[in-house]
Design a protein around this motif. Structure first.
Motif, PDB file in Angstrom:
ATOM      1  N   ARG A  58     -34.183 -22.633  28.407  1.00  0.00           N
ATOM      2  CA  ARG A  58     -35.010 -21.429  28.510  1.00  0.00           C
ATOM      3  C   ARG A  58     -36.450 -21.668  28.051  1.00  0.00           C
ATOM      4  N   PRO A  59     -36.693 -22.301  26.885  1.00  0.00           N
ATOM      5  CA  PRO A  59     -38.094 -22.554  26.510  1.00  0.00           C
ATOM      6  C   PRO A  59     -38.835 -23.401  27.540  1.00  0.00           C
ATOM      7  N   LEU A  60     -38.129 -24.308  28.195  1.00  0.00           N
ATOM      8  CA  LEU A  60     -38.772 -25.118  29.228  1.00  0.00           C
ATOM      9  C   LEU A  60     -39.155 -24.250  30.424  1.00  0.00           C
ATOM     10  N   LEU A  61     -38.223 -23.420  30.879  1.00  0.00           N
ATOM     11  CA  LEU A  61     -38.482 -22.578  32.052  1.00  0.00           C
ATOM     12  C   LEU A  61     -39.572 -21.544  31.793  1.00  0.00           C
ATOM     13  N   ALA A  77     -47.938 -29.795  39.932  1.00  0.00           N
ATOM     14  CA  ALA A  77     -47.090 -29.588  41.116  1.00  0.00           C
ATOM     15  C   ALA A  77     -45.713 -29.088  40.704  1.00  0.00           C
ATOM     16  N   LYS A  78     -45.139 -29.659  39.650  1.00  0.00           N
ATOM     17  CA  LYS A  78     -43.831 -29.221  39.166  1.00  0.00           C
ATOM     18  C   LYS A  78     -43.901 -27.800  38.611  1.00  0.00           C
ATOM     19  N   PHE A  79     -44.998 -27.471  37.942  1.00  0.00           N
ATOM     20  CA  PHE A  79     -45.154 -26.128  37.397  1.00  0.00           C
ATOM     21  C   PHE A  79     -45.174 -25.093  38.516  1.00  0.00           C
ATOM     22  N   VAL A  80     -45.942 -25.373  39.571  1.00  0.00           N
ATOM     23  CA  VAL A  80     -46.022 -24.453  40.712  1.00  0.00           C
ATOM     24  C   VAL A  80     -44.654 -24.326  41.378  1.00  0.00           C
ATOM     25  N   GLN A  81     -43.973 -25.448  41.547  1.00  0.00           N
ATOM     26  CA  GLN A  81     -42.651 -25.432  42.161  1.00  0.00           C
ATOM     27  C   GLN A  81     -41.667 -24.610  41.327  1.00  0.00           C
ATOM     28  N   LEU A  82     -41.722 -24.773  40.009  1.00  0.00           N
ATOM     29  CA  LEU A  82     -40.825 -24.026  39.128  1.00  0.00           C
ATOM     30  C   LEU A  82     -41.108 -22.531  39.198  1.00  0.00           C
ATOM     31  N   GLN A  83     -42.391 -22.146  39.159  1.00  0.00           N
ATOM     32  CA  GLN A  83     -42.728 -20.722  39.207  1.00  0.00           C
ATOM     33  C   GLN A  83     -42.265 -20.096  40.518  1.00  0.00           C
ATOM     34  N   ALA A  84     -42.383 -20.834  41.616  1.00  0.00           N
ATOM     35  CA  ALA A  84     -41.916 -20.323  42.901  1.00  0.00           C
ATOM     36  C   ALA A  84     -40.396 -20.155  42.895  1.00  0.00           C
ATOM     37  N   THR A  85     -39.694 -21.107  42.290  1.00  0.00           N
ATOM     38  CA  THR A  85     -38.233 -21.036  42.218  1.00  0.00           C
ATOM     39  C   THR A  85     -37.783 -19.843  41.388  1.00  0.00           C
ATOM     40  N   LEU A  86     -38.424 -19.625  40.250  1.00  0.00           N
ATOM     41  CA  LEU A  86     -38.063 -18.500  39.384  1.00  0.00           C
ATOM     42  C   LEU A  86     -38.338 -17.166  40.069  1.00  0.00           C
ATOM     43  N   ARG A  90     -35.767 -14.039  41.065  1.00  0.00           N
ATOM     44  CA  ARG A  90     -35.974 -12.622  40.743  1.00  0.00           C
ATOM     45  C   ARG A  90     -35.918 -11.761  42.002  1.00  0.00           C
ATOM     46  N   ARG A  91     -36.509 -12.250  43.077  1.00  0.00           N
ATOM     47  CA  ARG A  91     -36.505 -11.473  44.321  1.00  0.00           C
ATOM     48  C   ARG A  91     -35.109 -11.406  44.934  1.00  0.00           C
ATOM     49  N   HIS A  92     -34.337 -12.452  44.755  1.00  0.00           N
ATOM     50  CA  HIS A  92     -32.956 -12.432  45.239  1.00  0.00           C
ATOM     51  C   HIS A  92     -32.161 -11.355  44.511  1.00  0.00           C
ATOM     52  N   LEU A  93     -32.319 -11.271  43.196  1.00  0.00           N
ATOM     53  CA  LEU A  93     -31.647 -10.222  42.439  1.00  0.00           C
ATOM     54  C   LEU A  93     -32.106  -8.835  42.901  1.00  0.00           C
TER      55      LEU A  93
END
Length: 224
Positions: A58-61, A77-86, A90-93
């Motif tokens: 959780r602290p990493l995410l 690049a990883k930060f942007v990818q992670l934010q898009a995944t998160l 949220r949108r799926h929920l």
């Protein structure tokens, strides 16, 4: 040893395809996200290092951009990818919640509200606006506070509910301290909201307090 040299049943991607994502550890799931390791460290090794450096998944995410990108093996690049995944999560929920009656899916309501509020470093007061059949009209953040408190104005909440044609509401706010136990102030503002909205025959169905590992429901405690 590189992951490609591992037995097939132990490689994260193949393991996920064979057994499903729930069978993987945090490090294995993170390794799939990372895709590659660094010199002398496989993606799984790197994932374990990162989980240790951040103090858990959780602290990493939830790390801010500066903290995230400063860690070896990560970057913008990883930060942007992670934010898009998160955000996709949220949108799926939100899509799931929007398809049916909010009251028939209490676990989904909890998961959705936690996803929206748990990661925030400030207190935020939000609401699910529902129609008369308790179907979700929309979710909105209504008031943003400091680390300790948020000012909530029942008149503004009632005005917005009328604008959206809401017949019922579910409130939620987070405790940045991580402790989900509702305060006396939380209970007072909930009662004020019930009284104000009751004048317009808009029901308050629940109020959730989101903490680190728990989401407390006023309705389940018999307070609504």
């Amino acid at each position: 040893m590189a992951i490609r040299d591992w037995p097939e049943g132990e490689r994260p991607r193949e393991k996920l395809l064979a057994l499903g994502p729930e069978a993987l550890s945090d490090a294995e799931l993170l390794a799939i996200f990372l895709r590659v390791g660094v010199r002398g460290r496989s993606a799984v090794d790197l994932a374990r290092d990162l989980l240790g450096a951040f103090g858990g998944l959780r602290p990493l995410l939830e790390a801010d951009r500066e903290r995230f990108c400063a860690e070896h093996g990560l970057g913008m690049a990883k930060f942007v990818q992670l934010q898009a995944t998160l955000e996709l999560s949220r949108r799926h929920l939100a899509c799931q919640l929007g398809r049916g009656d909010a009251l028939t899916s209490p676990s989904l309501v909890r998961a959705y509200l936690a996803a929206q509020l748990r990661h925030l470093g400030h207190e935020e007061f939000a609401a699910l606006f529902l129609d008369s059949q308790h179907r979700v009209i929309r979710f909105e953040s209504l008031f943003r506070g400091t680390l300790d408190s948020a000012s909530v104005y029942p008149r503004e909440v009632a005005r917005r509910a009328l604008e959206l044609g809401a017949g019922a509401m579910i409130f939620a706010h987070n405790h940045p301290s991580g402790v989900a136990e509702p305060s006396d102030a939380d209970r007072r503002i909930t009662e004020r909201l019930r009284e104000a909205l009751g004048l317009f025959e808009i029901r308050v169905l629940d109020h959730f307090v989101v903490g680190d590992g728990e989401v407390v429901s006023f309705a389940e405690r018999g307070w609504i």
